[in-house]
Design a protein around this motif. Structure first.
Motif, PDB file in Angstrom:
ATOM      1  N   ARG A 114       2.852  -5.433  58.558  1.00  0.00           N
ATOM      2  CA  ARG A 114       3.387  -5.742  59.898  1.00  0.00           C
ATOM      3  C   ARG A 114       4.511  -6.778  59.868  1.00  0.00           C
ATOM      4  O   ARG A 114       5.029  -7.155  60.918  1.00  0.00           O
ATOM      5  CB  ARG A 114       2.269  -6.256  60.804  1.00  0.00           C
ATOM      6  CG  ARG A 114       1.202  -5.217  61.011  1.00  0.00           C
ATOM      7  CD  ARG A 114       0.330  -5.578  62.185  1.00  0.00           C
ATOM      8  NE  ARG A 114      -0.944  -4.897  62.081  1.00  0.00           N
ATOM      9  CZ  ARG A 114      -1.990  -5.189  62.827  1.00  0.00           C
ATOM     10  NH1 ARG A 114      -1.928  -6.156  63.722  1.00  0.00           N
ATOM     11  NH2 ARG A 114      -3.101  -4.524  62.677  1.00  0.00           N
ATOM     12  N   THR A 115       4.840  -7.270  58.674  1.00  0.00           N
ATOM     13  CA  THR A 115       5.987  -8.182  58.577  1.00  0.00           C
ATOM     14  C   THR A 115       7.135  -7.413  57.929  1.00  0.00           C
ATOM     15  O   THR A 115       6.913  -6.370  57.321  1.00  0.00           O
ATOM     16  CB  THR A 115       5.662  -9.407  57.685  1.00  0.00           C
ATOM     17  OG1 THR A 115       5.406  -8.940  56.344  1.00  0.00           O
ATOM     18  CG2 THR A 115       4.474 -10.193  58.193  1.00  0.00           C
ATOM     19  N   PRO A 116       8.365  -7.903  58.047  1.00  0.00           N
ATOM     20  CA  PRO A 116       9.443  -7.288  57.265  1.00  0.00           C
ATOM     21  C   PRO A 116       9.066  -7.383  55.774  1.00  0.00           C
ATOM     22  O   PRO A 116       8.252  -8.234  55.408  1.00  0.00           O
ATOM     23  CB  PRO A 116      10.656  -8.173  57.573  1.00  0.00           C
ATOM     24  CG  PRO A 116      10.317  -8.901  58.831  1.00  0.00           C
ATOM     25  CD  PRO A 116       8.831  -9.043  58.859  1.00  0.00           C
ATOM     26  N   PRO A 117       9.642  -6.530  54.924  1.00  0.00           N
ATOM     27  CA  PRO A 117       9.288  -6.546  53.500  1.00  0.00           C
ATOM     28  C   PRO A 117       9.362  -7.964  52.927  1.00  0.00           C
ATOM     29  O   PRO A 117      10.327  -8.674  53.176  1.00  0.00           O
ATOM     30  CB  PRO A 117      10.341  -5.633  52.866  1.00  0.00           C
ATOM     31  CG  PRO A 117      10.809  -4.753  53.974  1.00  0.00           C
ATOM     32  CD  PRO A 117      10.686  -5.560  55.239  1.00  0.00           C
ATOM     33  N   GLN A 118       8.307  -8.355  52.184  1.00  0.00           N
ATOM     34  CA  GLN A 118       8.243  -9.745  51.737  1.00  0.00           C
ATOM     35  C   GLN A 118       9.332 -10.075  50.723  1.00  0.00           C
ATOM     36  O   GLN A 118       9.789  -9.228  49.964  1.00  0.00           O
ATOM     37  CB  GLN A 118       6.875 -10.053  51.152  1.00  0.00           C
ATOM     38  CG  GLN A 118       6.656  -9.517  49.752  1.00  0.00           C
ATOM     39  CD  GLN A 118       5.252  -9.783  49.249  1.00  0.00           C
ATOM     40  OE1 GLN A 118       4.300  -9.852  50.023  1.00  0.00           O
ATOM     41  NE2 GLN A 118       5.116  -9.940  47.951  1.00  0.00           N
ATOM     42  N   ILE A 119       9.733 -11.341  50.726  1.00  0.00           N
ATOM     43  CA  ILE A 119      10.713 -11.822  49.751  1.00  0.00           C
ATOM     44  C   ILE A 119       9.973 -12.171  48.466  1.00  0.00           C
ATOM     45  O   ILE A 119      10.386 -11.831  47.373  1.00  0.00           O
ATOM     46  CB  ILE A 119      11.467 -13.041  50.316  1.00  0.00           C
ATOM     47  CG1 ILE A 119      12.321 -12.583  51.515  1.00  0.00           C
ATOM     48  CG2 ILE A 119      12.317 -13.705  49.240  1.00  0.00           C
ATOM     49  CD1 ILE A 119      12.824 -13.695  52.390  1.00  0.00           C
ATOM     50  N   THR A 120       8.840 -12.833  48.630  1.00  0.00           N
ATOM     51  CA  THR A 120       8.043 -13.181  47.467  1.00  0.00           C
ATOM     52  C   THR A 120       6.643 -13.598  47.935  1.00  0.00           C
ATOM     53  O   THR A 120       6.444 -13.895  49.114  1.00  0.00           O
ATOM     54  CB  THR A 120       8.725 -14.303  46.652  1.00  0.00           C
ATOM     55  OG1 THR A 120       7.974 -14.565  45.478  1.00  0.00           O
ATOM     56  CG2 THR A 120       8.851 -15.585  47.437  1.00  0.00           C
ATOM     57  N   ALA A 121       5.677 -13.589  46.993  1.00  0.00           N
ATOM     58  CA  ALA A 121       4.319 -14.033  47.329  1.00  0.00           C
ATOM     59  C   ALA A 121       3.706 -14.667  46.099  1.00  0.00           C
ATOM     60  O   ALA A 121       4.042 -14.327  44.965  1.00  0.00           O
ATOM     61  CB  ALA A 121       3.471 -12.856  47.795  1.00  0.00           C
ATOM     62  N   TYR A 122       2.816 -15.639  46.324  1.00  0.00           N
ATOM     63  CA  TYR A 122       2.155 -16.362  45.225  1.00  0.00           C
ATOM     64  C   TYR A 122       0.657 -16.341  45.445  1.00  0.00           C
ATOM     65  O   TYR A 122       0.210 -16.939  46.414  1.00  0.00           O
ATOM     66  CB  TYR A 122       2.636 -17.802  45.163  1.00  0.00           C
ATOM     67  CG  TYR A 122       4.123 -17.935  45.080  1.00  0.00           C
ATOM     68  CD1 TYR A 122       4.745 -18.057  43.842  1.00  0.00           C
ATOM     69  CD2 TYR A 122       4.904 -17.934  46.237  1.00  0.00           C
ATOM     70  CE1 TYR A 122       6.130 -18.164  43.766  1.00  0.00           C
ATOM     71  CE2 TYR A 122       6.284 -18.048  46.170  1.00  0.00           C
ATOM     72  CZ  TYR A 122       6.886 -18.162  44.932  1.00  0.00           C
ATOM     73  OH  TYR A 122       8.250 -18.259  44.867  1.00  0.00           O
ATOM     74  N   PRO A 123      -0.133 -15.709  44.585  1.00  0.00           N
ATOM     75  CA  PRO A 123       0.329 -14.730  43.607  1.00  0.00           C
ATOM     76  C   PRO A 123       0.671 -13.435  44.331  1.00  0.00           C
ATOM     77  O   PRO A 123       0.222 -13.223  45.448  1.00  0.00           O
ATOM     78  CB  PRO A 123      -0.906 -14.561  42.717  1.00  0.00           C
ATOM     79  CG  PRO A 123      -2.070 -14.873  43.597  1.00  0.00           C
ATOM     80  CD  PRO A 123      -1.596 -15.892  44.589  1.00  0.00           C
ATOM     81  N   ASP A 124       1.438 -12.593  43.676  1.00  0.00           N
ATOM     82  CA  ASP A 124       1.826 -11.331  44.300  1.00  0.00           C
ATOM     83  C   ASP A 124       0.600 -10.422  44.350  1.00  0.00           C
ATOM     84  O   ASP A 124      -0.164 -10.373  43.399  1.00  0.00           O
ATOM     85  CB  ASP A 124       2.951 -10.685  43.482  1.00  0.00           C
ATOM     86  CG  ASP A 124       3.726  -9.677  44.328  1.00  0.00           C
ATOM     87  OD1 ASP A 124       3.375  -9.500  45.514  1.00  0.00           O
ATOM     88  OD2 ASP A 124       4.666  -9.065  43.796  1.00  0.00           O
ATOM     89  N   GLY A 125       0.370  -9.745  45.451  1.00  0.00           N
ATOM     90  CA  GLY A 125      -0.799  -8.870  45.581  1.00  0.00           C
ATOM     91  C   GLY A 125      -1.595  -9.207  46.814  1.00  0.00           C
ATOM     92  O   GLY A 125      -1.233 -10.110  47.571  1.00  0.00           O
TER      93      GLY A 125
END
Ligand SMILES: [Zn+2]
Ligand SMILES: [Zn+2]
Ligand SMILES: [Zn+2]
Length: 362
Positions: A59-70
């Protein structure tokens, strides 16, 4: 608090930016502006319909980054759906006589601070807070690196509706601009002037003063020195590498600044060990605030040396810091019309209350 002899009415000059001042007036007559009806904050841990909660990543615009990814991310950065600045145009300056317009070029991103929807900063772990500020740091560095036109990357957080947060899930924001905001320009300019005159950083001087200032108490009759007391009256919390200070000229009643004890102009140079101590000082400071003010809603923002050639060489005179501005009252026409902030609590009494609160109590 009654309007007695110990009420304070004075204009205090901001020692860093002398063109700014605040009116400290603890007199009772100033009280009606206190925000009595506060909109409460959403403190739920998980909200099925919230775009920032776990499971709703689509529901958000495509993520730029995430910690940790997943799916088990702890911190996530996404573009702001309603950016105040866009990255789709070339920067052009337009001038109409005295009016200058700089095209709204820049970046606007949202940092989802924590998977827990309504968690307050003082309830986040020290480790999490250290990671969060590490994430800010990394993203700031990436933005500066990605586009040389960006001169300042501002990281800030609006916490609670009284502080202007439009989405209740705890988050912060990153805005990168091709111009250095006025507040920064002023701080950099005036601290540079101070450094030219005294060959010393004014922020370091203020920290030294807060940590070592001694008050001399004289005997009224004899005029002899009775005792010296180490006041440290503006220090709220002290870590090994950071200190939280109540500014002498606070614009907001419960305003607090956190600064590194060792001189450093650039937040991007803070090490992992620095951020760990910073996280501890921040968490304990916010816990004290919450004990004293109760369900505190606030803005915080990072001030660090700007980029761009005209700011080269400010490394000796500028000193990075976090400003925390709790919103316990609403600015009125007086503040907007005069530019003079009114504080109805004496900074000394506020500091004392904060210092006496137990940050680890339940
Ligand atoms: Zn949420
Ligand atoms: Zn300094
Ligand atoms: Zn500042």
């Amino acid at each position: 608090m009654s309007d007695t002899d110990d009420s304070v009415r004075e204009i205090r000059i901001n020692p860093i930016v002398p063109t700014e001042s605040v009116l400290v007036s603890t007199a009772r007559g100033m009280r009606p502006k206190q925000a009595e009806e506060r909109i409460e904050r959403d403190t739920r841990a998980h909200v099925e319909t919230c775009p920032f909660c776990h499971g709703n990543e689509d529901r958000t615009p495509p993520q730029i980054t995430a910690y940790p990814d997943g799916p088990d991310w702890q911190i996530r950065i996404v573009p702001n759906l309603y950016p105040v600045l866009g990255d789709d145009s070339s920067q052009k300056n337009m001038a109409f006589g005295l009016q200058q317009v700089i095209d709204g070029y820049g970046r606007h991103e949202v940092v989802i601070d924590h998977p827990n929807h309504g968690i307050a900063v003082h309830d986040m772990s020290r480790e999490h807070l250290a990671s969060l500020f590490g994430v800010y740091q990394q993203r700031m560095a990436e933005l500066y690196e990605s586009d040389k036109r960006l001169k300042y990357v501002l990281v800030f957080k609006n916490f609670g509706p009284a502080a202007g947060a439009s989405i209740p899930h705890t988050h912060s924001q990153i805005i990168a601009t091709p111009v250095v905001p006025d507040n920064l320009q002023n701080e950099v300019h005036h601290s540079r002037e101070y450094h030219k005159k005294f060959n010393h950083c004014i922020f370091c001087s203020l920290i030294d003063e807060a940590l070592t200032y001694e008050a001399t108490i004289y005997d009224r009759e004899s005029g002899q020195i009775r005792r010296k007391v180490n006041v440290g009256q503006y220090v709220i919390e002290r870590g090994e590498r950071f200190v939280a200070i109540k500014p002498f000229a606070s614009r907001f009643e419960w305003e607090i600044h956190i600064l590194p004890l060792r001189h450093e102009a650039d937040f991007l140079k803070a090490s992992a060990e620095d951020l760990d101590d910073f996280a501890n000082v921040l968490r304990r400071t916010m816990a004290r605030l919450d004990k004293v003010v109760g369900g505190v809603q606030y803005n915080f923002f990072l001030h660090s040396a700007p980029h761009g050639s005209e700011y080269e060489g400010c490394g000796d005179s500028y000193h990075w810091h976090l400003e925390i501005c709790p919103r316990t009252s609403i600015p009125t026409g007086f503040e907007l019309g005069s530019g003079l902030f009114v504080s109805t609590v004496s900074p000394e009494l506020a500091a004392q209350a904060l210092r006496e609160a137990d940050p680890e109590a339940d």
